[in-house]
Design an enzyme around this catalytic site. Structure first.
Site, PDB file in Angstrom:
ATOM      1  N   HIS A 197     -22.601  78.033  56.710  1.00  0.00           N
ATOM      2  CA  HIS A 197     -22.230  77.376  55.452  1.00  0.00           C
ATOM      3  C   HIS A 197     -23.457  76.670  54.882  1.00  0.00           C
ATOM      4  O   HIS A 197     -24.256  76.118  55.637  1.00  0.00           O
ATOM      5  CB  HIS A 197     -21.121  76.347  55.697  1.00  0.00           C
ATOM      6  CG  HIS A 197     -19.923  76.932  56.372  1.00  0.00           C
ATOM      7  ND1 HIS A 197     -18.901  77.538  55.682  1.00  0.00           N
ATOM      8  CD2 HIS A 197     -19.596  77.036  57.682  1.00  0.00           C
ATOM      9  CE1 HIS A 197     -17.982  77.975  56.539  1.00  0.00           C
ATOM     10  NE2 HIS A 197     -18.401  77.685  57.756  1.00  0.00           N
ATOM     11  N   VAL A 201     -15.357  76.404  48.595  1.00  0.00           N
ATOM     12  CA  VAL A 201     -15.024  77.699  49.194  1.00  0.00           C
ATOM     13  C   VAL A 201     -15.051  77.603  50.718  1.00  0.00           C
ATOM     14  O   VAL A 201     -14.150  78.096  51.406  1.00  0.00           O
ATOM     15  CB  VAL A 201     -15.993  78.795  48.689  1.00  0.00           C
ATOM     16  CG1 VAL A 201     -15.742  80.109  49.430  1.00  0.00           C
ATOM     17  CG2 VAL A 201     -15.824  79.008  47.192  1.00  0.00           C
ATOM     18  N   CYS A 202     -16.082  76.957  51.253  1.00  0.00           N
ATOM     19  CA  CYS A 202     -16.199  76.838  52.709  1.00  0.00           C
ATOM     20  C   CYS A 202     -15.086  75.979  53.303  1.00  0.00           C
ATOM     21  O   CYS A 202     -14.660  76.209  54.445  1.00  0.00           O
ATOM     22  CB  CYS A 202     -17.559  76.271  53.080  1.00  0.00           C
ATOM     23  SG  CYS A 202     -18.939  77.357  52.639  1.00  0.00           S
ATOM     24  N   THR A 203     -14.588  75.012  52.551  1.00  0.00           N
ATOM     25  CA  THR A 203     -13.456  74.212  53.023  1.00  0.00           C
ATOM     26  C   THR A 203     -12.252  75.115  53.286  1.00  0.00           C
ATOM     27  O   THR A 203     -11.579  75.002  54.320  1.00  0.00           O
ATOM     28  CB  THR A 203     -13.101  73.128  51.988  1.00  0.00           C
ATOM     29  OG1 THR A 203     -14.224  72.237  51.848  1.00  0.00           O
ATOM     30  CG2 THR A 203     -11.877  72.326  52.414  1.00  0.00           C
ATOM     31  N   LEU A 210     -12.957  77.321  56.529  1.00  0.00           N
ATOM     32  CA  LEU A 210     -12.801  76.632  57.807  1.00  0.00           C
ATOM     33  C   LEU A 210     -11.321  76.444  58.128  1.00  0.00           C
ATOM     34  O   LEU A 210     -10.905  76.576  59.287  1.00  0.00           O
ATOM     35  CB  LEU A 210     -13.537  75.294  57.768  1.00  0.00           C
ATOM     36  CG  LEU A 210     -15.064  75.418  57.803  1.00  0.00           C
ATOM     37  CD1 LEU A 210     -15.723  74.137  57.334  1.00  0.00           C
ATOM     38  CD2 LEU A 210     -15.550  75.766  59.200  1.00  0.00           C
TER      39      LEU A 210
END
Length: 213
Positions: free
Chosen positions: A37, A44-46, A49
């Site tokens: 990340h 988006v990365c939230t 995950l």
């Protein structure tokens, strides 16, 4: 130099949300999905995950461990984990590497100067128990990763490692598979005594071995 398929994935030791982590020791004899990340608190990365946390039972069934990498510190990772659990409905249940010095990102060639000279690109590595790279994918910042596709790929890799078959386009568990073209007729008959469908001499399909057993 970028890692390529069947290259040995390098070992490293780095801080993480689960304390100091030596990659080889932590991976053990499991498959690994490592995904990077650019930084914490990105939208988006939230979602990614959270998606991986929800897939833990599916990873466990396949002897797969997940691990994330981001360039921020452990304290920021833990604060981000609170946002992830609150917004995605799943608590972080795998380690997130704190690559503050970019040492791991540099080792894995994840710093792309055309995009940023500090933040990692959004890549995925699938690593097998022998620590060989079996899949690499790099995604644009605006597109969330498809973890169902990673599971599909791992299913294919594990199946084709165990049997002398390949999987066709859009294959999923239970679909027919392809007999390796390198198998001669006699060896194919020994491995697949029920026979196969011959579309061409080089394209022969059979039921997925586990499903046929």
């Amino acid at each position: 130099m970028s890692l390529k398929i069947l290259d040995t994935f390098p070992d490293f030791t780095q801080e993480s949300t689960q304390g100091p982590l030596n990659f080889y020791d932590w991976a053990g004899d499991s498959w690994v999905v490592l995904f990077s990340h650019p930084k914490d608190f990105t939208p988006v990365c939230t979602t990614e995950l959270g998606a991986v946390a929800k897939l833990k039972p599916e990873f466990d069934k396949r002897n797969v461990k997940a691990i994330g990498l981001s360039v921020d510190a452990v304290a920021q990772h833990l604060a981000w984990a609170g946002d992830i659990e609150r917004t995605q409905g799943a608590a972080l249940n795998f380690p997130l590497i704190a690559d503050v010095d970019r040492r791991v990102a540099t080792l894995l060639d994840l710093i792309h100067p055309n995009a940023s000279d500090t933040n990692t690109v959004r890549s995925v590595f699938v690593v097998d128990p022998a620590k060989r790279v079996r899949l690499t994918l790099t995604y644009p910042a605006s597109t969330g990763r498809n973890f169902d596709e990673l599971l599909r790929t791992i299913d294919s890799l594990q199946l084709t490692d165990a049997h002398k078959v390949a999987t066709p386009a859009d294959w999923h568990q239970g679909d027919d598979v392809i007999i390796l073209p390198s198998l001669g007729a006699d060896e194919a008959k020994a491995l697949f005594p029920a026979g196969w469908t011959e579309h061409t001499p080089y394209l022969r399909t059979v039921p997925q071995p586990e499903a046929a057993d």
